[in-house]
Design a protein around this motif. Structure first.
Motif, PDB file in Angstrom:
ATOM      1  N   VAL A 174       9.672  30.029 -47.899  1.00  0.00           N
ATOM      2  CA  VAL A 174       8.892  30.342 -46.704  1.00  0.00           C
ATOM      3  C   VAL A 174       8.913  31.839 -46.424  1.00  0.00           C
ATOM      4  N   ALA A 209       5.653  23.114 -43.065  1.00  0.00           N
ATOM      5  CA  ALA A 209       6.952  23.424 -43.634  1.00  0.00           C
ATOM      6  C   ALA A 209       7.859  22.211 -43.615  1.00  0.00           C
ATOM      7  N   GLY A 266      12.746  24.616 -44.145  1.00  0.00           N
ATOM      8  CA  GLY A 266      11.974  25.846 -44.181  1.00  0.00           C
ATOM      9  C   GLY A 266      11.385  26.253 -42.848  1.00  0.00           C
ATOM     10  N   ALA A 282       9.920  30.205 -40.343  1.00  0.00           N
ATOM     11  CA  ALA A 282       8.592  30.530 -39.836  1.00  0.00           C
ATOM     12  C   ALA A 282       8.661  31.374 -38.570  1.00  0.00           C
TER      13      ALA A 282
END
Length: 364
Positions: free
Chosen positions: A41, A64, A68, A72
């Protein structure tokens, strides 16, 4: 007869000549699909940067995995996150006739007009493309070697396997009319990020001995020797890990390190890494996070993957590994003796000292 060396031998369904690129300026809701780990990511940062410039009016969301999704929040251009444990990323057989049905309904309700499916060289975009098709996403962009019918509206042929993951993703965008805005990783450290700087002091190193699977982990006793050597250089050595890695963190820290297992969010860890004189870690999300905050990093790279696909490029880095015939193996547990990680603590300390520009000879 046409010259085979110059003839276009791509599959006729792949990125057809004359096919119109998506109208990025008109896009309103764009979904980037990358349901992988934290490091994967973090490497999408340049993708979101390019998309933000190409589609300035669009909402940019990320699909995601639960692991992950935390990354973000550190990417400045990500507007929202759809978190899902997708069927095509599971190691075991997924129960149920339609394990992605709830995801299809969720995506359909969000009304995306464009989706970009990101994959590594060994992953297929086609399962994600089918979910997106069922969800009614009209523009579906992805990259693949193999034929998958019409599930992708814009199918871009794959580059050589050894290409760096960031270059691979940006190459996908370039093929559909989105120019690169740079390959460097970058993250936004939250204003409320908490770091144990009062404990750490002014000069410190961070050692992260964990990894997503055993085959990627350099032995704990060697990490402990590196902690000892860095401490002898006059650094406070923070040994970081998750709460599940508490035993490993304590063993590596020993009597001289500062163990921190759990208690740090990803933003906190980014803040901690940003102030480190050097970071020592396995091939893991921690390396990509160090890369993004420009912390010098020594990476112990197992033969599970190919170095050039994941090499840190935004900061000063040294990648230590051993060439072996079985790499890249992508195994979770090494069936041999981890010959790919037959690196000595002295080599790691030497690399760390070079990165810190400290002229210290390594005994032995």
């Amino acid at each position: 007869m046409p010259d085979p060396a110059t003839a276009d031998l791509r599959h006729p369904a792949a990125h057809r000549p004359g096919q119109a690129d998506p109208d990025w300026a008109a896009a309103r809701r764009v979904l980037v699909v990358r349901p992988d780990n934290v490091g994967d990511v973090l490497m999408t940062g340049p993708v979101f940067r390019a998309l933000r410039a190409a589609a300035p009016a669009a909402t940019l969301d990320l699909l995601a995995s639960p692991a992950g999704a935390a990354a973000a929040a550190l990417l400045p251009e990500v507007d929202g996150v759809v978190t899902a444990s997708v069927s095509w990323q599971q190691l075991d057989v997924v129960a149920g006739d339609d394990p992605d049905a709830a995801l299809v309904d969720d995506l359909a309700a969000r009304g995306y007009d464009t989706a970009v499916v990101l994959t590594s060289f060994s992953q297929s975009p086609w399962p994600a493309a089918e979910v997106l098709r069922r969800a009614g996403v009209p523009v579906r962009v992805g990259m693949s070697k193999e034929f998958g019918g019409g599930l992708l509206t814009h199918w871009v042929p794959a580059p050589p396997d050894a290409e760096h993951q960031v270059d691979r993703m940006l190459g996908l965008l370039a093929a559909v009319g989105v120019p690169s805005r740079g390959v460097e990783l970058a993250v936004r450290i939250p204003d409320d990020a908490a770091t144990p700087l009062a404990v750490v002091g002014a000069r410190y190193a961070v050692v992260a001995p964990g990894a997503s699977c055993p085959s990627r982990r350099w032995p704990a006793e060697r990490f402990a020797a590196v902690v000892q050597g860095l401490a002898e250089d006059g650094l406070t050595v923070v040994v970081s890990g998750t709460d599940r890695e508490a035993e490993l963190v304590a063993a590596v820290a020993g009597e001289v390190g500062v163990p921190i297992a759990g208690g740090l969010g990803l933003g906190d860890l980014a803040s901690l890494l940003a102030g480190a004189e050097v970071v020592v870690a396995n091939n893991s999300g921690g390396v990509h996070l160090a890369d993004a905050v420009r912390a010098p990093v020594v990476e112990l790279f197992a033969g599970t993957d190919t170095v050039d696909q994941y090499r840190p490029r935004s900061t000063r880095a040294e990648v230590l590994t051993r060439p072996v015939a079985c790499a890249p193996c992508r195994q979770l547990v090494c069936p041999f003796d981890q010959e790919c990680l037959a690196v000595t603590p002295a080599e790691v300390l030497a690399a760390a000292r070079r990165l810190r520009s400290v002229a210290v000879s390594v005994a032995g």
